[in-house]
Scaffold this motif. Structure first.
Motif, mmCIF file in Angstrom:
data_model
loop_
_atom_site.group_PDB
_atom_site.id
_atom_site.type_symbol
_atom_site.label_atom_id
_atom_site.label_comp_id
_atom_site.label_asym_id
_atom_site.label_seq_id
_atom_site.Cartn_x
_atom_site.Cartn_y
_atom_site.Cartn_z
ATOM 1 N N VAL A 69 0.860 -1.186 0.000
ATOM 2 C CA VAL A 69 0.000 0.000 0.000
ATOM 3 C C VAL A 69 0.896 1.235 0.000
ATOM 4 O O VAL A 69 1.812 1.341 0.821
ATOM 5 C CB VAL A 69 -0.931 0.040 1.235
ATOM 6 C CG1 VAL A 69 -1.741 1.339 1.252
ATOM 7 C CG2 VAL A 69 -1.864 -1.166 1.246
ATOM 8 N N VAL A 70 0.635 2.147 -0.935
ATOM 9 C CA VAL A 70 1.450 3.362 -1.065
ATOM 10 C C VAL A 70 0.522 4.551 -1.291
ATOM 11 O O VAL A 70 -0.512 4.420 -1.959
ATOM 12 C CB VAL A 70 2.436 3.257 -2.251
ATOM 13 C CG1 VAL A 70 3.307 4.506 -2.343
ATOM 14 C CG2 VAL A 70 3.306 2.014 -2.133
ATOM 15 N N THR A 71 0.890 5.707 -0.741
ATOM 16 C CA THR A 71 0.145 6.934 -1.021
ATOM 17 C C THR A 71 1.109 8.043 -1.429
ATOM 18 O O THR A 71 2.275 8.039 -1.038
ATOM 19 C CB THR A 71 -0.677 7.414 0.194
ATOM 20 O OG1 THR A 71 0.191 7.578 1.323
ATOM 21 C CG2 THR A 71 -1.783 6.442 0.527
ATOM 22 N N ALA A 72 0.592 8.974 -2.218
ATOM 23 C CA ALA A 72 1.359 10.155 -2.620
ATOM 24 C C ALA A 72 0.476 11.381 -2.432
ATOM 25 O O ALA A 72 -0.741 11.316 -2.629
ATOM 26 C CB ALA A 72 1.809 10.041 -4.070
ATOM 27 N N TYR A 73 1.097 12.482 -2.053
ATOM 28 C CA TYR A 73 0.366 13.714 -1.771
ATOM 29 C C TYR A 73 0.654 14.763 -2.843
ATOM 30 O O TYR A 73 1.802 14.959 -3.236
ATOM 31 C CB TYR A 73 0.788 14.288 -0.417
ATOM 32 C CG TYR A 73 0.597 13.351 0.747
ATOM 33 C CD1 TYR A 73 -0.539 13.420 1.534
ATOM 34 C CD2 TYR A 73 1.561 12.392 1.059
ATOM 35 C CE1 TYR A 73 -0.721 12.562 2.607
ATOM 36 C CE2 TYR A 73 1.392 11.525 2.127
ATOM 37 C CZ TYR A 73 0.252 11.614 2.898
ATOM 38 O OH TYR A 73 0.084 10.763 3.953
ATOM 39 N N VAL A 74 -0.409 15.442 -3.276
ATOM 40 C CA VAL A 74 -0.259 16.582 -4.183
ATOM 41 C C VAL A 74 -0.763 17.807 -3.425
ATOM 42 O O VAL A 74 -1.968 17.971 -3.225
ATOM 43 C CB VAL A 74 -1.068 16.391 -5.479
ATOM 44 C CG1 VAL A 74 -0.837 17.572 -6.421
ATOM 45 C CG2 VAL A 74 -0.686 15.075 -6.161
ATOM 46 N N PRO A 75 0.132 18.683 -2.966
ATOM 47 C CA PRO A 75 -0.274 19.810 -2.119
ATOM 48 C C PRO A 75 -0.930 20.933 -2.914
ATOM 49 O O PRO A 75 -0.748 21.043 -4.136
ATOM 50 C CB PRO A 75 1.053 20.277 -1.515
ATOM 51 C CG PRO A 75 2.071 19.908 -2.545
ATOM 52 C CD PRO A 75 1.590 18.623 -3.162
ATOM 53 N N PRO A 76 -1.686 21.796 -2.228
ATOM 54 C CA PRO A 76 -2.351 22.920 -2.894
ATOM 55 C C PRO A 76 -1.418 23.804 -3.717
ATOM 56 O O PRO A 76 -1.814 24.302 -4.771
ATOM 57 C CB PRO A 76 -2.966 23.698 -1.725
ATOM 58 C CG PRO A 76 -3.272 22.644 -0.714
ATOM 59 C CD PRO A 76 -2.115 21.687 -0.812
ATOM 60 N N ARG A 77 -0.184 24.003 -3.265
ATOM 61 C CA ARG A 77 0.727 24.897 -3.994
ATOM 62 C C ARG A 77 1.029 24.372 -5.398
ATOM 63 O O ARG A 77 1.298 25.159 -6.311
ATOM 64 C CB ARG A 77 2.022 25.103 -3.208
ATOM 65 C CG ARG A 77 2.837 23.853 -2.975
ATOM 66 C CD ARG A 77 4.091 24.130 -2.154
ATOM 67 N NE ARG A 77 4.817 22.919 -1.845
ATOM 68 C CZ ARG A 77 5.633 22.297 -2.691
ATOM 69 N NH1 ARG A 77 5.829 22.808 -3.897
ATOM 70 N NH2 ARG A 77 6.258 21.189 -2.342
ATOM 71 N N LEU A 78 0.985 23.049 -5.595
ATOM 72 C CA LEU A 78 1.154 22.488 -6.934
ATOM 73 C C LEU A 78 -0.158 22.512 -7.708
ATOM 74 O O LEU A 78 -0.180 22.782 -8.913
ATOM 75 C CB LEU A 78 1.684 21.054 -6.848
ATOM 76 C CG LEU A 78 3.114 20.878 -6.342
ATOM 77 C CD1 LEU A 78 3.497 19.404 -6.343
ATOM 78 C CD2 LEU A 78 4.094 21.674 -7.197
ATOM 79 N N ILE A 79 -1.250 22.215 -7.011
ATOM 80 C CA ILE A 79 -2.569 22.239 -7.646
ATOM 81 C C ILE A 79 -2.864 23.624 -8.215
ATOM 82 O O ILE A 79 -3.490 23.763 -9.269
ATOM 83 C CB ILE A 79 -3.654 21.822 -6.627
ATOM 84 C CG1 ILE A 79 -3.465 20.350 -6.230
ATOM 85 C CG2 ILE A 79 -5.056 22.044 -7.187
ATOM 86 C CD1 ILE A 79 -4.345 19.893 -5.084
ATOM 87 N N ASP A 80 -2.388 24.660 -7.532
ATOM 88 C CA ASP A 80 -2.634 26.036 -7.969
ATOM 89 C C ASP A 80 -1.855 26.417 -9.223
ATOM 90 O O ASP A 80 -2.201 27.391 -9.891
ATOM 91 C CB ASP A 80 -2.268 27.018 -6.849
ATOM 92 C CG ASP A 80 -3.270 26.998 -5.707
ATOM 93 O OD1 ASP A 80 -4.427 26.611 -5.941
ATOM 94 O OD2 ASP A 80 -2.884 27.366 -4.578
ATOM 95 N N ARG A 81 -0.821 25.682 -9.545
ATOM 96 C CA ARG A 81 0.076 26.114 -10.621
ATOM 97 C C ARG A 81 0.032 25.255 -11.883
ATOM 98 O O ARG A 81 0.587 25.642 -12.912
ATOM 99 C CB ARG A 81 1.520 26.170 -10.092
ATOM 100 C CG ARG A 81 1.752 27.363 -9.180
ATOM 101 C CD ARG A 81 3.087 27.291 -8.466
ATOM 102 N NE ARG A 81 3.397 28.545 -7.786
ATOM 103 C CZ ARG A 81 2.874 28.927 -6.629
ATOM 104 N NH1 ARG A 81 1.996 28.144 -6.023
ATOM 105 N NH2 ARG A 81 3.195 30.085 -6.084
ATOM 106 N N TYR A 82 -0.606 24.109 -11.813
ATOM 107 C CA TYR A 82 -0.607 23.211 -12.962
ATOM 108 C C TYR A 82 -2.014 22.711 -13.261
ATOM 109 O O TYR A 82 -2.873 22.684 -12.381
ATOM 110 C CB TYR A 82 0.320 22.016 -12.706
ATOM 111 C CG TYR A 82 1.751 22.414 -12.434
ATOM 112 C CD1 TYR A 82 2.624 22.704 -13.471
ATOM 113 C CD2 TYR A 82 2.223 22.521 -11.124
ATOM 114 C CE1 TYR A 82 3.938 23.083 -13.219
ATOM 115 C CE2 TYR A 82 3.537 22.900 -10.862
ATOM 116 C CZ TYR A 82 4.385 23.179 -11.916
ATOM 117 O OH TYR A 82 5.678 23.559 -11.660
ATOM 118 N N LYS A 83 -2.232 22.287 -14.498
ATOM 119 C CA LYS A 83 -3.514 21.698 -14.861
ATOM 120 C C LYS A 83 -3.725 20.442 -14.024
ATOM 121 O O LYS A 83 -2.849 19.579 -13.956
ATOM 122 C CB LYS A 83 -3.537 21.350 -16.351
ATOM 123 C CG LYS A 83 -3.562 22.570 -17.261
ATOM 124 C CD LYS A 83 -3.642 22.149 -18.720
ATOM 125 C CE LYS A 83 -3.703 23.364 -19.627
ATOM 126 N NZ LYS A 83 -3.769 22.975 -21.066
#
Length: 234
Positions: A69-83
């Motif tokens: 089982v593995v998880t990865a996080y995509v933080p808001p600062r990246l969500i704000d800058r890329y599609k």
């Protein structure tokens, strides 16, 4: 079938695409298909069909029974800058590269199930096929989290981890509700918190248009790289 052959199923899904607050979390669950009865007996299904308590119990069950089982996080600062879809697709590629490398052995047949990322199915498969054995099979379908228990398991893990992170954030920033733009508690928290602080906490997705009405000085225009007040002032 050769009894020495181990068929590995990998499911992948994400949680937190639409909220105004918090990370997007990608979950991966891998399991030997010869030992998959636990997925059926526990009635593993799409996380959106489960209560929070059911997700918590099933997440612990999955962690006990799955091979990986593995998880990865995509933080808001990246969500704000890329599609967003491109960001999700790249995250899926990166995390699967690692997982497949760990599991890829001479007598391992691997099948990867991915809940479709609109417009990026071919992109994901082409990226993953580079430097991979040809017998790694990819299944990318709409609503895969409802069709395949291994993807449902990944969706449960992703949602459980995201909910756990939000719980910790509430201890720091107070009760902000579900984090969705339509939630009155979330909207009231944004309005109140933004009056106290010029800069938002890192859990806020600054490119969400909801901020234009509730907290315009928090809004980040990804095309201009500035907040709305800076944009209007030239």
């Amino acid at each position: 079938m050769d009894k020495g052959i181990c068929s590995i199923e990998i499911g992948i899904d994400e949680a937190g695409r639409g909220p105004l607050l918090g990370d997007l979390v990608v979950g991966v669950v891998a399991n030997d298909s010869r030992n998959s009865q636990w997925l059926i007996s526990a009635n593993i299904r799409d996380s959106k069909e489960l209560s929070q308590k059911q997700r918590e119990n099933l997440a612990k069950y999955i962690l006990e029974h799955a091979d990986l089982v593995v998880t990865a996080y995509v933080p808001p600062r990246l969500i704000d800058r890329y599609k967003l879809n491109k960001l999700v697709a790249d995250t899926i590629v990166e995390i699967l590269e690692v997982v497949i490398e760990v599991l890829e052995k001479p007598k391992h047949r691997i099948r990867v199930y991915v809940d479709e990322v609109k417009g990026y199915s071919k992109y994901i498969e082409e990226k993953l096929r580079k430097n991979r054995r040809s017998d790694v099979e990819f299944v990318m379908e709409k609503k895969a989290d409802k069709k395949y228990p291994i993807v449902s398991a990944a969706s449960i893990i992703a949602k459980y981890v995201r909910d756990s992170n939000l719980y910790a954030s509430r201890i720091i920033y107070g009760d902000f509700g579900s984090g969705y733009p339509s939630d009155t508690v979330t909207r009231n928290w944004i309005s109140s918190y933004s009056k106290l602080y010029r800069e938002p906490p890192p859990i806020v997705r600054r490119s969400w248009s909801t901020l234009l009405n509730l907290a315009p000085h928090w809004y980040f225009n990804p095309k201009k790289g500035r907040n709305i007040l800076e944009y209007l002032m030239g």
